[in-house]
Design a protein around this motif. Structure first.
Motif, PDB file in Angstrom:
ATOM      1  N   PRO A   4       0.820  -1.217   0.000  1.00 15.72           N
ATOM      2  CA  PRO A   4       0.000   0.000   0.000  1.00 15.72           C
ATOM      3  C   PRO A   4       0.856   1.270   0.000  1.00 15.72           C
ATOM      4  O   PRO A   4       1.975   1.281   0.506  1.00 15.72           O
ATOM      5  N   ILE A   5       0.296   2.294  -0.560  1.00 14.36           N
ATOM      6  CA  ILE A   5       0.903   3.621  -0.515  1.00 14.36           C
ATOM      7  C   ILE A   5       0.362   4.315   0.728  1.00 14.36           C
ATOM      8  O   ILE A   5      -0.842   4.317   0.979  1.00 14.36           O
ATOM      9  N   THR A   6       1.247   4.880   1.518  1.00 12.49           N
ATOM     10  CA  THR A   6       0.866   5.588   2.734  1.00 12.49           C
ATOM     11  C   THR A   6       0.959   7.085   2.489  1.00 12.49           C
ATOM     12  O   THR A   6       1.999   7.584   2.059  1.00 12.49           O
ATOM     13  N   ARG A   7      -0.100   7.782   2.733  1.00 10.82           N
ATOM     14  CA  ARG A   7      -0.109   9.238   2.627  1.00 10.82           C
ATOM     15  C   ARG A   7       0.323   9.793   3.983  1.00 10.82           C
ATOM     16  O   ARG A   7      -0.247   9.441   5.019  1.00 10.82           O
ATOM     17  N   LEU A   8       1.316  10.641   3.986  1.00 15.26           N
ATOM     18  CA  LEU A   8       1.885  11.166   5.223  1.00 15.26           C
ATOM     19  C   LEU A   8       1.240  12.490   5.600  1.00 15.26           C
ATOM     20  O   LEU A   8       0.972  13.333   4.740  1.00 15.26           O
ATOM     21  N   ALA A   9       1.010  12.674   6.887  1.00 21.10           N
ATOM     22  CA  ALA A   9       0.473  13.930   7.404  1.00 21.10           C
ATOM     23  C   ALA A   9       0.982  14.131   8.820  1.00 21.10           C
ATOM     24  O   ALA A   9       0.895  13.232   9.644  1.00 21.10           O
ATOM     25  N   THR A  10       1.540  15.297   9.078  1.00 22.86           N
ATOM     26  CA  THR A  10       1.996  15.643  10.419  1.00 22.86           C
ATOM     27  C   THR A  10       1.550  17.058  10.742  1.00 22.86           C
ATOM     28  O   THR A  10       1.491  17.917   9.861  1.00 22.86           O
ATOM     29  N   ARG A  11       1.267  17.293  11.997  1.00 20.81           N
ATOM     30  CA  ARG A  11       0.910  18.645  12.444  1.00 20.81           C
ATOM     31  C   ARG A  11       2.143  19.521  12.593  1.00 20.81           C
ATOM     32  O   ARG A  11       2.031  20.709  12.877  1.00 20.81           O
ATOM     33  N   ASP A  12       3.327  18.939  12.427  1.00 21.49           N
ATOM     34  CA  ASP A  12       4.574  19.683  12.562  1.00 21.49           C
ATOM     35  C   ASP A  12       5.008  20.344  11.265  1.00 21.49           C
ATOM     36  O   ASP A  12       6.120  20.887  11.171  1.00 21.49           O
ATOM     37  N   ALA A  13       4.146  20.295  10.244  1.00 22.63           N
ATOM     38  CA  ALA A  13       4.372  20.993   8.973  1.00 22.63           C
ATOM     39  C   ALA A  13       3.026  21.527   8.508  1.00 22.63           C
ATOM     40  O   ALA A  13       1.975  21.001   8.894  1.00 22.63           O
ATOM     41  N   ALA A  14       3.056  22.565   7.699  1.00 23.22           N
ATOM     42  CA  ALA A  14       1.810  23.169   7.208  1.00 23.22           C
ATOM     43  C   ALA A  14       1.004  22.155   6.409  1.00 23.22           C
ATOM     44  O   ALA A  14       1.558  21.346   5.662  1.00 23.22           O
ATOM     45  N   ALA A  15      -0.295  22.212   6.580  1.00 23.70           N
ATOM     46  CA  ALA A  15      -1.194  21.342   5.807  1.00 23.70           C
ATOM     47  C   ALA A  15      -1.111  21.721   4.329  1.00 23.70           C
ATOM     48  O   ALA A  15      -0.871  22.883   3.991  1.00 23.70           O
ATOM     49  N   PRO A  16      -1.293  20.762   3.438  1.00 22.51           N
ATOM     50  CA  PRO A  16      -1.273  21.069   2.003  1.00 22.51           C
ATOM     51  C   PRO A  16      -2.317  22.123   1.652  1.00 22.51           C
ATOM     52  O   PRO A  16      -3.428  22.113   2.181  1.00 22.51           O
ATOM     53  N   ALA A  17      -1.941  23.011   0.745  1.00 26.25           N
ATOM     54  CA  ALA A  17      -2.846  24.076   0.307  1.00 26.25           C
ATOM     55  C   ALA A  17      -3.517  23.713  -1.009  1.00 26.25           C
ATOM     56  O   ALA A  17      -4.180  24.529  -1.612  1.00 26.25           O
ATOM     57  N   GLY A  18      -3.330  22.482  -1.439  1.00 23.62           N
ATOM     58  CA  GLY A  18      -3.906  22.035  -2.701  1.00 23.62           C
ATOM     59  C   GLY A  18      -4.196  20.547  -2.648  1.00 23.62           C
ATOM     60  O   GLY A  18      -4.206  19.934  -1.581  1.00 23.62           O
ATOM     61  N   HIS A  19      -4.366  19.960  -3.800  1.00 25.73           N
ATOM     62  CA  HIS A  19      -4.723  18.549  -3.918  1.00 25.73           C
ATOM     63  C   HIS A  19      -3.465  17.677  -3.957  1.00 25.73           C
ATOM     64  O   HIS A  19      -3.054  17.184  -5.015  1.00 25.73           O
ATOM     65  N   TYR A  20      -2.811  17.536  -2.816  1.00 22.70           N
ATOM     66  CA  TYR A  20      -1.601  16.719  -2.690  1.00 22.70           C
ATOM     67  C   TYR A  20      -1.386  16.370  -1.220  1.00 22.70           C
ATOM     68  O   TYR A  20      -2.043  16.926  -0.347  1.00 22.70           O
ATOM     69  N   SER A  21      -0.470  15.459  -0.966  1.00 20.67           N
ATOM     70  CA  SER A  21      -0.118  15.062   0.394  1.00 20.67           C
ATOM     71  C   SER A  21       1.199  15.714   0.789  1.00 20.67           C
ATOM     72  O   SER A  21       2.024  16.028  -0.073  1.00 20.67           O
ATOM     73  N   GLN A  22       1.424  15.881   2.087  1.00 22.36           N
ATOM     74  CA  GLN A  22       2.717  16.381   2.546  1.00 22.36           C
ATOM     75  C   GLN A  22       3.825  15.463   2.053  1.00 22.36           C
ATOM     76  O   GLN A  22       4.911  15.914   1.704  1.00 22.36           O
ATOM     77  N   GLY A  23       3.530  14.181   2.051  1.00 21.91           N
ATOM     78  CA  GLY A  23       4.472  13.189   1.571  1.00 21.91           C
ATOM     79  C   GLY A  23       3.753  11.878   1.332  1.00 21.91           C
ATOM     80  O   GLY A  23       2.616  11.693   1.772  1.00 21.91           O
ATOM     81  N   VAL A  24       4.435  10.994   0.642  1.00 23.23           N
ATOM     82  CA  VAL A  24       3.882   9.681   0.331  1.00 23.23           C
ATOM     83  C   VAL A  24       5.000   8.658   0.543  1.00 23.23           C
ATOM     84  O   VAL A  24       6.147   8.896   0.164  1.00 23.23           O
ATOM     85  N   ALA A  25       4.647   7.534   1.156  1.00 22.26           N
ATOM     86  CA  ALA A  25       5.625   6.459   1.349  1.00 22.26           C
ATOM     87  C   ALA A  25       5.110   5.198   0.676  1.00 22.26           C
ATOM     88  O   ALA A  25       3.911   4.916   0.664  1.00 22.26           O
ATOM     89  N   TRP A  26       6.041   4.470   0.105  1.00 19.41           N
ATOM     90  CA  TRP A  26       5.728   3.185  -0.515  1.00 19.41           C
ATOM     91  C   TRP A  26       6.898   2.253  -0.218  1.00 19.41           C
ATOM     92  O   TRP A  26       8.054   2.603  -0.482  1.00 19.41           O
TER      93      TRP A  26
END
Length: 130
Positions: A4-26
């Motif tokens: 699976p692809i994991t979409r990364l999200a942390t409160r320690d960085a600004a939330a995305p301002a568009g249609h994307y993830s802060q990061g993605v892991a595979w």
């Protein structure tokens, strides 16, 4: 079965301002989206000096890597977009300070402008673990 692809999200960085993830892991790879100097609360640093913007962008990048279970020593490649070649030496100094002994492959691309008037944006590819 595919991993699976994991979409990364942390409160320690600004939330995305568009249609994307802060990061993605595979599997063991981590791809961090371009980070401007926005603070984790979403407030901007575009009106601040280059150093403030660069340090915030790098802090956000490292926060997203930490969320993925990675860190500076596990970065394979960094791409930095810097407004104007004149900021290159300062970026290099700040980058070396933040990254310490980590020396991933890196490209610095001079650009005429970035979104919201920022002077620097950084993205990375890393490996989980470490």
């Amino acid at each position: 079965m595919t991993d699976p692809i994991t979409r990364l999200a942390t409160r320690d960085a600004a939330a995305p301002a568009g249609h994307y993830s802060q990061g993605v892991a595979w599997v063991d790879l981590v791809f961090v989206s371009g980070q401007l100097g926005a603070r984790p609360d979403g407030s901007h640093t575009a009106d601040q000096p280059f150093e403030v913007q660069a340090r915030q962008a790098l802090a956000s990048l490292l926060a997203i890597l930490a969320e993925a279970g990675s860190g500076p020593e596990r970065i394979l490649r960094v791409t930095a977009y810097v407004v104007g070649v004149a900021h290159w030496p300062e970026f290099n100094r700040i980058y070396a300070d933040v990254m310490g002994g980590a020396k991933p492959a890196r490209t610095v691309v001079p650009v005429p402008e970035l979104h919201h008037g920022y002077l620097v944006e950084v993205e990375a590819i890393a490996v989980r673990g470490g």
